[in-house]
Design an enzyme around this catalytic site. Structure first.
Site, mmCIF file in Angstrom:
data_model
loop_
_atom_site.group_PDB
_atom_site.id
_atom_site.type_symbol
_atom_site.label_atom_id
_atom_site.label_comp_id
_atom_site.label_asym_id
_atom_site.label_seq_id
_atom_site.Cartn_x
_atom_site.Cartn_y
_atom_site.Cartn_z
ATOM 1 N N PHE A 106 0.841 -1.186 0.000
ATOM 2 C CA PHE A 106 0.000 0.000 0.000
ATOM 3 C C PHE A 106 0.879 1.240 0.000
ATOM 4 C CE2 PHE A 106 -2.418 -3.251 2.245
ATOM 5 C CZ PHE A 106 -3.687 -3.133 1.702
ATOM 6 N N HIS A 119 -8.221 7.146 -1.595
ATOM 7 C CA HIS A 119 -8.847 5.832 -1.782
ATOM 8 C C HIS A 119 -7.753 4.765 -1.693
ATOM 9 C CE1 HIS A 119 -12.514 3.736 -3.628
ATOM 10 N NE2 HIS A 119 -11.682 2.771 -3.210
ATOM 11 N N ILE A 120 -7.725 4.047 -0.587
ATOM 12 C CA ILE A 120 -6.690 3.036 -0.355
ATOM 13 C C ILE A 120 -6.778 1.927 -1.414
ATOM 14 C CG2 ILE A 120 -8.049 1.596 1.250
ATOM 15 C CD1 ILE A 120 -4.403 2.550 1.855
ATOM 16 N N HIS A 121 -5.632 1.429 -1.837
ATOM 17 C CA HIS A 121 -5.580 0.316 -2.783
ATOM 18 C C HIS A 121 -4.264 -0.424 -2.607
ATOM 19 C CE1 HIS A 121 -4.093 3.972 -4.731
ATOM 20 N NE2 HIS A 121 -3.251 3.198 -5.425
ATOM 21 N N PHE A 122 -4.281 -1.704 -2.939
ATOM 22 C CA PHE A 122 -3.157 -2.610 -2.737
ATOM 23 C C PHE A 122 -2.549 -2.936 -4.090
ATOM 24 C CE2 PHE A 122 -1.487 -6.976 -2.073
ATOM 25 C CZ PHE A 122 -0.647 -6.737 -0.996
#
Length: 167
Positions: A106, A119-122
């Site tokens: 992340f 907007h969190i994203h992996f």
């Protein structure tokens, strides 16, 4: 001096006029045009999509549908599905592209390099032995050997095979 021709990259480097407003992790899944936006897999809480500006071919992102900017704000069900989709993505990448390893993680917050910090994203980035060369070092250029649409089709097929074998 030799020329390196990659005219298809122009679509990625030319700015959109005007740029589309909003968060890609919210607007693109809501539009339902998965192939156009390179959305490979949908779950109940999260989805998997190709990165339009990849570090390497097959660079994927797993994002929640919920617009949340911090990992610690996600609920347990969303976190579990993110990791399950990351596992599925890794299996598909192994089948389709046979990478030697992966970078995963992340980037939380603008200062950490998040392009969409709210907007969190992996990230799941496949890597190969010898995949770094002089181009990024000397010319600040990354060469992608396959078009993103080709990678999308390869990974769509691999995901289907992986899912059929899991059942």
């Amino acid at each position: 001096m030799e020329n390196l021709w990659a005219p298809w990259r122009m679509a990625f480097i030319q700015p959109q006029t005007p740029p589309k407003p909003g968060c890609i992790f919210c607007t693109q899944p809501a539009e339902g045009r998965d192939e156009e936006y390179h959305i490979l897999q949908r779950g109940e809480h999260c989805f998997v999509m190709l990165n339009l500006y990849p570090y390497s071919n097959g660079h994927l992102m797993v994002a929640p549908y919920q617009h949340i900017g911090a990992l610690e704000e996600l609920d347990a069900a969303t976190l579990a599905e993110m990791m399950a989709l990351a596992q599925l993505a890794i299996k598909a990448l192994r089948l389709a592209m046979n990478p030697d390893g992966f970078n995963m993680g992340f980037n939380q917050g603008k200062v950490a390099g998040a392009g969409f910090a709210e907007h969190i994203h992996f990230h799941v980035v496949p890597r190969w032995n010898g995949d770094t060369n002089f181009m990024p070092v000397l010319a600040d250029i990354k060469v992608m050997p396959e078009h993103i649409d080709t990678v999308y089709q390869q990974l769509k097929e691999a995901l289907a095979k992986v899912q059929n074998n899991q059942e």
